[in-house]
Design an enzyme around this catalytic site. Structure first.
Site, short mmCIF file in Angstrom:
data_model
loop_
_atom_site.label_atom_id
_atom_site.label_comp_id
_atom_site.label_asym_id
_atom_site.label_seq_id
_atom_site.Cartn_x
_atom_site.Cartn_y
_atom_site.Cartn_z
N ASN A 25 -21.31 -2.47 -17.10
CA ASN A 25 -21.45 -2.23 -15.51
C ASN A 25 -22.23 -0.78 -15.54
O ASN A 25 -21.62 0.25 -15.59
CB ASN A 25 -20.12 -2.19 -14.85
CG ASN A 25 -20.25 -1.94 -13.26
OD1 ASN A 25 -21.32 -1.97 -12.90
ND2 ASN A 25 -19.10 -1.98 -12.58
N ARG A 55 -22.94 -6.85 -15.24
CA ARG A 55 -22.51 -6.82 -13.91
C ARG A 55 -23.91 -6.43 -12.89
O ARG A 55 -24.31 -5.35 -13.36
CB ARG A 55 -21.26 -6.08 -13.34
CG ARG A 55 -21.31 -6.17 -12.11
CD ARG A 55 -20.01 -5.19 -11.43
NE ARG A 55 -19.86 -5.50 -10.23
CZ ARG A 55 -19.51 -4.57 -9.31
NH1 ARG A 55 -19.40 -3.15 -9.68
NH2 ARG A 55 -19.49 -4.78 -8.17
N HIS A 83 -19.05 -8.40 -4.23
CA HIS A 83 -17.48 -8.31 -4.80
C HIS A 83 -17.50 -9.99 -4.98
O HIS A 83 -16.12 -10.20 -5.22
CB HIS A 83 -16.59 -7.95 -3.97
CG HIS A 83 -16.75 -6.29 -3.85
ND1 HIS A 83 -16.09 -5.84 -2.59
CD2 HIS A 83 -16.94 -5.45 -4.69
CE1 HIS A 83 -16.47 -4.57 -2.75
NE2 HIS A 83 -16.77 -4.23 -3.91
N LEU A 138 -9.54 -4.35 -1.85
CA LEU A 138 -9.65 -3.08 -1.32
C LEU A 138 -9.61 -1.87 -2.25
O LEU A 138 -8.56 -1.69 -2.74
CB LEU A 138 -8.48 -2.70 -0.29
CG LEU A 138 -8.16 -3.79 0.71
CD1 LEU A 138 -6.77 -3.73 1.53
CD2 LEU A 138 -9.40 -4.08 1.58
N ARG A 158 -18.51 4.20 2.27
CA ARG A 158 -19.05 3.76 3.17
C ARG A 158 -18.59 3.38 4.46
O ARG A 158 -17.31 3.13 4.66
CB ARG A 158 -19.62 2.20 2.59
CG ARG A 158 -20.57 2.45 1.33
CD ARG A 158 -20.98 1.04 0.67
NE ARG A 158 -20.14 1.46 -0.70
CZ ARG A 158 -20.04 0.24 -1.39
NH1 ARG A 158 -20.22 -1.09 -1.23
NH2 ARG A 158 -19.25 0.54 -2.89
N ASP A 177 -9.88 9.20 -2.25
CA ASP A 177 -8.61 8.52 -2.73
C ASP A 177 -7.52 8.39 -1.79
O ASP A 177 -7.21 9.45 -1.19
CB ASP A 177 -8.25 9.38 -4.01
CG ASP A 177 -7.39 8.35 -5.13
OD1 ASP A 177 -6.23 7.89 -4.51
OD2 ASP A 177 -7.67 8.52 -6.10
N PHE A 178 -7.00 7.33 -1.74
CA PHE A 178 -5.77 6.80 -0.84
C PHE A 178 -4.56 7.93 -1.04
O PHE A 178 -3.82 8.07 -0.24
CB PHE A 178 -5.56 5.57 -0.79
CG PHE A 178 -6.46 4.89 0.28
CD1 PHE A 178 -7.91 4.86 0.25
CD2 PHE A 178 -5.76 4.71 1.60
CE1 PHE A 178 -8.43 4.11 1.18
CE2 PHE A 178 -6.56 3.99 2.79
CZ PHE A 178 -7.98 3.89 2.54
N GLY A 225 -8.11 -1.32 -6.49
CA GLY A 225 -7.27 -0.06 -6.30
C GLY A 225 -6.32 0.25 -5.37
O GLY A 225 -5.01 0.23 -5.47
N GLY A 263 -5.52 -2.16 -2.56
CA GLY A 263 -5.01 -3.48 -2.38
C GLY A 263 -3.58 -3.66 -3.32
O GLY A 263 -2.60 -4.04 -2.95
N GLU A 264 -3.79 -3.28 -4.59
CA GLU A 264 -2.94 -3.56 -5.64
C GLU A 264 -1.81 -2.63 -5.42
O GLU A 264 -0.61 -2.67 -6.01
CB GLU A 264 -3.61 -3.46 -7.21
CG GLU A 264 -4.47 -4.80 -7.30
CD GLU A 264 -5.22 -4.53 -8.48
OE1 GLU A 264 -4.90 -3.82 -9.49
OE2 GLU A 264 -6.39 -5.18 -8.60
N GLU A 289 -12.69 -8.25 -12.94
CA GLU A 289 -14.25 -8.66 -12.86
C GLU A 289 -14.56 -8.86 -14.08
O GLU A 289 -15.37 -9.65 -14.54
CB GLU A 289 -14.95 -7.56 -12.06
CG GLU A 289 -14.47 -7.81 -10.48
CD GLU A 289 -15.15 -6.67 -9.64
OE1 GLU A 289 -14.34 -5.66 -9.79
OE2 GLU A 289 -16.11 -6.59 -8.85
P1 AMP Z 1 -11.16 0.66 -7.45
O1 AMP Z 1 -12.45 0.60 -6.84
O2 AMP Z 1 -10.71 -0.88 -7.28
O3 AMP Z 1 -11.07 1.03 -8.54
O4 AMP Z 1 -10.05 1.25 -6.51
C1 AMP Z 1 -10.17 2.90 -6.37
C2 AMP Z 1 -9.13 3.22 -5.34
O5 AMP Z 1 -8.02 2.73 -5.39
C3 AMP Z 1 -9.02 4.88 -5.59
O6 AMP Z 1 -10.05 5.51 -4.85
C4 AMP Z 1 -8.08 4.95 -4.65
O7 AMP Z 1 -8.19 5.09 -3.16
C5 AMP Z 1 -7.15 3.51 -4.89
N1 AMP Z 1 -5.95 3.77 -5.62
C6 AMP Z 1 -5.61 3.67 -7.01
N2 AMP Z 1 -4.69 3.91 -7.48
C7 AMP Z 1 -3.92 4.03 -6.32
C8 AMP Z 1 -2.29 4.32 -6.02
N3 AMP Z 1 -1.47 4.52 -6.88
N4 AMP Z 1 -2.04 4.32 -4.76
C9 AMP Z 1 -3.06 4.40 -3.67
N5 AMP Z 1 -4.35 3.86 -3.95
C10 AMP Z 1 -4.76 3.88 -5.05
#
Ligand code: AMP
Length: 397
Positions: free
Chosen positions: A11, A92, A181, A210, A242, A283-284, A331, A333-334, A385
């Site tokens: 990627n 990708r 996606h 998400l 975004r 980051d959440f 990230g 959502g999980e 993915e």
């Molecule tokens: P992804 O693009 O799927 O890799 O998601 C990355 C995003 O997932 C990060 O910027 C975080 O906002 C979120 N994330 C990852 N781990 C956690 C967690 N344990 N709790 C809340 N948000 C998370």
């Protein structure tokens, strides 16, 4: 060393390359890593191989050096790629336009077509084409397969794929809602059926991907009927950086009145908006900490994010009529139970009810988080993915 076959999945971004070596048959990840800040004085290359974490810091000049560094780390940790039964390299690619939608073995004409789509995906297709070109040079003896993020949405119903704009302009400039996606939405919707042990064909599903990027899709019997991203990956949900949906009038206003350049507007909407733009954090985990500390900007960012998400869920519930499964992935959502709870709160009259205890559980892996009486089953399914791309490579070969 393994005797089964593997696929190397790449990627390539503008300043980073993510890679993973996967056994498509078993789903086992043999190794994965990332080279970041390519072209910078403090580039880093990281590789995880079994229990080993290998890292190299220092200037990594370009994408070719990045791949070579990754291979050197791999050698340091375990051996030669050729010992792992490597049969293909999967790439990708974000945008395939109208014509590229099946996983495709890359030859010169395919590479040109990917490059020609750069105006539609200026941030994504050029580095993907560069990554393919470099990988072909370094690994000339292997098939290189492009897997497109737009592919799953290629046959969206016209009513969902069309913008209500001048038809001639749309046709001339190939303007439509392509969706992105797709690899994740397809993989997760298929896994949901496998996990529940029911035929995919009988399910109406909503998938909420998400992550840093975020998108939603409505899927009937394995075929998408709508998705939140459009001509570019900027439409739809609020994302890490975004904006998602904005009034298109905003672009003209900034251009004409604020005298911002097209590039500045694009950078603002792509990189300085979303939860970062409103709340100062991408980051959440950080966003929640700021909210807990009383930061009202962070609170607003979260509220706007949740508000938009609920609007899309509501829209897709209406499109589907009956929704059997709603799945969170990626990230946020999980991992973020608060987001899942707030996205679905008060929706019992619409047939969606979470089980608070299951939702709050730190469990990993595919799982049900809805109450037993909830007509819509709510799932968390980790996306993968890379595995989907690796399997697509095997299918095409
Ligand atoms: P992804 O693009 O799927 O890799 O998601 C990355 C995003 O997932 C990060 O910027 C975080 O906002 C979120 N994330 C990852 N781990 C956690 C967690 N344990 N709790 C809340 N948000 C998370």
């Amino acid at each position: 060393m393994s005797s089964t076959r593997t696929v190397l999945v790449l990627n390539s971004g503008s300043s980073s390359v993510k890679f993973q070596l996967i056994e498509p048959d078993t789903g086992t990840s043999v190794a994965h890593g990332i080279v970041e800040r390519i072209g910078d004085a403090n580039s880093t290359a990281k590789l995880t191989l079994g229990e080993q974490e290998l890292q190299r810091d220092g200037t990594i000049a370009d994408h070719e050096a990045a791949l070579r560094t990754a291979f050197e780390l791999f050698r340091e940790g375990g051996g030669e790629l050729s010992d792992y039964g490597l049969v293909a390299v999967g790439h990708r690619v974000v945008h395939g336009g109208r014509d590229l939608y099946r996983p495709t073995v890359v030859d010169d004409s395919v590479l040109t077509a990917i490059t020609d789509l750069a105006p539609m995906a200026p941030l994504h297709n050029p580095p993907a084409a560069l990554g393919i070109e470099v990988a072909q040079r370094i690994m000339p003896g292997l098939p290189h397969v492009a897997v497109f993020d737009t592919a799953f949405f290629h046959d969206l119903p016209e009513a969902a794929a069309s913008y209500a704009i001048d038809r001639n302009v749309a046709e001339q400039w190939k303007i439509r809602r392509y969706g992105f996606h797709g690899t994740s939405h397809q993989y997760v919707s298929q896994q949901a059926a496998v996990f529940l042990g029911v035929p995919l064909e009988g399910l109406n599903q909503i998938v909420l991907h998400l992550g840093n990027g975020a998108s939603a899709s409505a899927i009937v019997g394995g075929r998408p009927v709508d998705t939140s991203m459009g001509l570019t990956p900027m439409e739809g949900l609020v994302m890490g950086t975004r904006s998602g949906d904005v009034d298109p009038g905003l672009v003209m206003y900034l251009w004409r009145t604020a005298q911002m350049s097209v590039e500045d507007i694009e950078t603002m909407l792509n990189r300085k908006s979303g939860v970062l733009g409103l709340g100062g954090k991408i980051d959440f985990r950080e966003l929640h900490k700021q909210i807990a500390a009383g930061d009202t900007d962070a609170q607003l960012a979260y509220d706007v994010y949740i508000h938009r998400l609920r609007k899309y869920i509501g829209a897709y519930l209406a499109l589907l009529g009956t929704t059997n499964v709603l799945t969170f992935t990626a990230g946020v959502g999980e991992n973020d139970g608060a987001v899942r709870r707030d996205a679905l709160s008060g929706m019992a009259p619409l047939g969606i009810e979470l089980d608070e205890h299951l939702n709050d559980s730190p469990a990993r892996g595919p799982r049900i988080i809805s109450a037993e009486r909830s007509p819509t089953t709510v799932l968390v399914i980790p996306t993968n993915e890379e595995l989907a791309i690796a399997r697509a490579c095997i299918d095409v070969l």
